[in-house]
Design a protein around this motif. Structure first.
Motif, PDB file in Angstrom:
ATOM      1  N   ARG A 191       0.831  -1.195   0.000  1.00 58.23           N
ATOM      2  CA  ARG A 191       0.000   0.000   0.000  1.00 58.23           C
ATOM      3  C   ARG A 191       0.870   1.251   0.000  1.00 58.23           C
ATOM      4  O   ARG A 191       1.899   1.306   0.666  1.00 58.23           O
ATOM      5  N   ASP A 192       0.457   2.256  -0.747  1.00 58.56           N
ATOM      6  CA  ASP A 192       1.189   3.518  -0.849  1.00 58.56           C
ATOM      7  C   ASP A 192       0.995   4.315   0.440  1.00 58.56           C
ATOM      8  O   ASP A 192      -0.128   4.642   0.812  1.00 58.56           O
ATOM      9  N   LYS A 193       2.077   4.631   1.131  1.00 57.38           N
ATOM     10  CA  LYS A 193       1.988   5.336   2.415  1.00 57.38           C
ATOM     11  C   LYS A 193       1.386   6.729   2.261  1.00 57.38           C
ATOM     12  O   LYS A 193       0.748   7.236   3.182  1.00 57.38           O
ATOM     13  N   SER A 194       1.577   7.359   1.110  1.00 51.03           N
ATOM     14  CA  SER A 194       1.048   8.708   0.909  1.00 51.03           C
ATOM     15  C   SER A 194      -0.383   8.711   0.386  1.00 51.03           C
ATOM     16  O   SER A 194      -1.044   9.751   0.378  1.00 51.03           O
ATOM     17  N   THR A 200       1.671   0.489  -4.615  1.00 50.64           N
ATOM     18  CA  THR A 200       2.918   0.939  -5.229  1.00 50.64           C
ATOM     19  C   THR A 200       3.991  -0.122  -5.056  1.00 50.64           C
ATOM     20  O   THR A 200       3.849  -1.031  -4.235  1.00 50.64           O
ATOM     21  N   VAL A 201       5.048  -0.021  -5.835  1.00 52.31           N
ATOM     22  CA  VAL A 201       6.206  -0.889  -5.640  1.00 52.31           C
ATOM     23  C   VAL A 201       6.980  -0.369  -4.439  1.00 52.31           C
ATOM     24  O   VAL A 201       7.380   0.798  -4.398  1.00 52.31           O
ATOM     25  N   THR A 202       7.159  -1.224  -3.430  1.00 52.63           N
ATOM     26  CA  THR A 202       7.799  -0.811  -2.188  1.00 52.63           C
ATOM     27  C   THR A 202       8.354  -2.027  -1.468  1.00 52.63           C
ATOM     28  O   THR A 202       7.862  -3.149  -1.651  1.00 52.63           O
ATOM     29  N   ASP A 203       9.350  -1.804  -0.624  1.00 57.23           N
ATOM     30  CA  ASP A 203       9.895  -2.889   0.197  1.00 57.23           C
ATOM     31  C   ASP A 203       9.228  -2.947   1.566  1.00 57.23           C
ATOM     32  O   ASP A 203       9.478  -3.871   2.340  1.00 57.23           O
ATOM     33  N   GLU A 204       8.385  -1.952   1.880  1.00 58.65           N
ATOM     34  CA  GLU A 204       7.750  -1.874   3.197  1.00 58.65           C
ATOM     35  C   GLU A 204       6.356  -2.501   3.158  1.00 58.65           C
ATOM     36  O   GLU A 204       5.514  -2.106   2.355  1.00 58.65           O
ATOM     37  N   ASN A 205       6.117  -3.454   4.044  1.00 60.08           N
ATOM     38  CA  ASN A 205       4.811  -4.114   4.152  1.00 60.08           C
ATOM     39  C   ASN A 205       4.280  -4.536   2.782  1.00 60.08           C
ATOM     40  O   ASN A 205       3.112  -4.310   2.447  1.00 60.08           O
ATOM     41  N   LEU A 248      -0.885   2.238 -17.993  1.00 62.26           N
ATOM     42  CA  LEU A 248      -2.008   1.810 -18.815  1.00 62.26           C
ATOM     43  C   LEU A 248      -2.772   3.021 -19.345  1.00 62.26           C
ATOM     44  O   LEU A 248      -3.016   3.983 -18.624  1.00 62.26           O
ATOM     45  N   ALA A 249      -3.149   2.955 -20.609  1.00 65.69           N
ATOM     46  CA  ALA A 249      -3.961   4.018 -21.203  1.00 65.69           C
ATOM     47  C   ALA A 249      -5.311   4.084 -20.495  1.00 65.69           C
ATOM     48  O   ALA A 249      -5.918   3.056 -20.196  1.00 65.69           O
ATOM     49  N   GLY A 250      -5.761   5.290 -20.207  1.00 62.91           N
ATOM     50  CA  GLY A 250      -7.070   5.489 -19.587  1.00 62.91           C
ATOM     51  C   GLY A 250      -7.126   5.253 -18.103  1.00 62.91           C
ATOM     52  O   GLY A 250      -8.191   5.394 -17.499  1.00 62.91           O
ATOM     53  N   ASP A 251      -6.010   4.890 -17.477  1.00 65.72           N
ATOM     54  CA  ASP A 251      -6.014   4.555 -16.050  1.00 65.72           C
ATOM     55  C   ASP A 251      -6.149   5.830 -15.214  1.00 65.72           C
ATOM     56  O   ASP A 251      -5.245   6.658 -15.179  1.00 65.72           O
ATOM     57  N   PRO A 252      -7.281   6.003 -14.503  1.00 67.10           N
ATOM     58  CA  PRO A 252      -7.501   7.240 -13.745  1.00 67.10           C
ATOM     59  C   PRO A 252      -6.664   7.334 -12.475  1.00 67.10           C
ATOM     60  O   PRO A 252      -6.449   8.431 -11.956  1.00 67.10           O
ATOM     61  N   LYS A 253      -6.182   6.213 -11.979  1.00 68.70           N
ATOM     62  CA  LYS A 253      -5.446   6.211 -10.717  1.00 68.70           C
ATOM     63  C   LYS A 253      -3.931   6.234 -10.933  1.00 68.70           C
ATOM     64  O   LYS A 253      -3.211   6.965 -10.248  1.00 68.70           O
ATOM     65  N   TYR A 254      -3.435   5.450 -11.850  1.00 66.91           N
ATOM     66  CA  TYR A 254      -1.986   5.294 -12.022  1.00 66.91           C
ATOM     67  C   TYR A 254      -1.448   5.890 -13.326  1.00 66.91           C
ATOM     68  O   TYR A 254      -0.242   5.937 -13.528  1.00 66.91           O
ATOM     69  N   GLY A 255      -2.338   6.304 -14.208  1.00 66.72           N
ATOM     70  CA  GLY A 255      -1.905   6.800 -15.508  1.00 66.72           C
ATOM     71  C   GLY A 255      -1.709   8.302 -15.533  1.00 66.72           C
ATOM     72  O   GLY A 255      -2.066   9.010 -14.585  1.00 66.72           O
ATOM     73  N   PRO A 256      -1.149   8.827 -16.629  1.00 60.02           N
ATOM     74  CA  PRO A 256      -0.977  10.274 -16.767  1.00 60.02           C
ATOM     75  C   PRO A 256      -2.321  10.951 -17.018  1.00 60.02           C
ATOM     76  O   PRO A 256      -3.287  10.306 -17.439  1.00 60.02           O
ATOM     77  N   ARG A 257      -2.362  12.265 -16.776  1.00 57.97           N
ATOM     78  CA  ARG A 257      -3.618  12.989 -16.986  1.00 57.97           C
ATOM     79  C   ARG A 257      -3.994  13.025 -18.465  1.00 57.97           C
ATOM     80  O   ARG A 257      -5.163  12.908 -18.819  1.00 57.97           O
TER      81      ARG A 257
END
Length: 303
Positions: A191-194, A200-205, A248-257
């Motif tokens: 899970r993304d801490k922010s 997200t890719v992370t080494d924590e939890n 990914l194209a169209g991705d509202p969470k992880y993609g570009p605006r």
């Protein structure tokens, strides 16, 4: 009702209160917390505040958590695209825009509501809200899902997922032109801490996450890829493709605006293979990409 209290630490100074509260418990969603604020269930130093309040070092936050609602999941006559069905398992092609099981904000109109009308009998291992659900795909991801109709089938299918013997191949349109023909992304996801609503890719939890991909077709600014899951983490393909710089194209969470107008990520669970839970026969199914993705590809080919 339960009352919980937190004190704001120096590093949390001037965070929005809804973000602060969400960060205290990964089970709490931002919308859920905002609902508590609207219902005046949250106080700061015994005073009620709005969701845009910025917490200060030393603030005492008290939350009166209401009792969880007991949902009654009802059968709904929603059409299902069934690829296979017997007394143990059913394979369906979930459309884009459909949530797999009921949750806050999506109590009706889900795949589970449709399955309960169609099947009558589903495994009870995952409880009232997720009968028969062995694995999930996101709301705006379309494609194939295997569903268990009894507990024995559920256990056998879940064992295959854990052992990484199921075949799950997805088709995706991603930003940028991938130069190499294939690759493997081996990067743990947590899970993304922010932003507790994102992964997200992370080494924590984090937990192991492996995605294999290969290029199917290249366009001027996009690439059509096949992604094969070795593990099945939340948002895995979306997070991994972002990690290598090809969101990914169209991705509202992880993609570009600035992206393709798809009203959701261009991702489709195209191929699903597994051993039948009773006969052990290997079965594999393939579903074509949805019309909106096909139209997008045709447009990209004309550029």
């Amino acid at each position: 009702m339960t009352v919980v209290t937190f004190q704001v630490q120096e590093e949390q100074h001037l965070e929005r209160i809804d973000k602060f509260i969400t960060s205290q418990n990964e089970e709490w969603s931002r919308s859920q917390v905002q609902g508590w604020l609207k219902e005046n269930l949250v106080t700061v130093n015994n005073e009620q505040v709005k969701s845009n309040y910025k917490v200060k070092t030393g603030d005492e936050i008290s939350i009166t958590i209401p009792e969880a609602k007991e949902y009654e999941v009802l059968p709904e006559n929603i059409p299902l695209e069934v690829y296979y069905e017997d007394s143990d398992v059913i394979v369906v092609n979930k459309p884009r825009g459909m949530v797999v099981h009921p949750a806050v904000g999506h109590e009706t109109g889900t795949l589970v509501n449709a399955l309960m009308y169609h099947c009558k009998d589903l495994s009870g291992i995952n409880g009232v809200l997720r009968p028969g659900i062995v694995h999930r795909i996101d709301k705006d991801t379309s494609g194939l899902l295997m569903v268990a109709k009894n507990d024995l089938a559920h256990e056998k299918l879940a064992e295959q997922l854990k052992a990484k013997t199921t075949v799950r191949k997805y088709i995706a349109i991603v930003h940028g032109v991938i130069q190499h023909e294939e690759g493997t992304i081996d990067a743990p996801i947590g899970r993304d801490k922010s932003d507790r609503q994102s992964m997200t890719v992370t080494d924590e939890n984090s937990r192991e996450a492996v995605t294999h991909f290969k290029v199917i077709e290249r366009f001027e600014n996009f690439t059509l890829v096949e992604c094969q899951l070795e593990t099945g983490r939340t948002h895995q393909i979306r997070v991994h493709m972002k990690y290598i710089g090809h969101q990914l194209a169209g991705d509202p969470k992880y993609g570009p605006r600035k992206t393709l107008d798809l009203d959701g990520q261009a991702l489709h669970a195209a191929i699903l293979g597994f051993q039948h839970p009773r006969t052990n026969e290997y079965m594999e199914f393939e579903a074509p990409i949805p019309a909106i993705m096909e139209e997008t590809l045709e447009n990209l080919r004309r550029i």
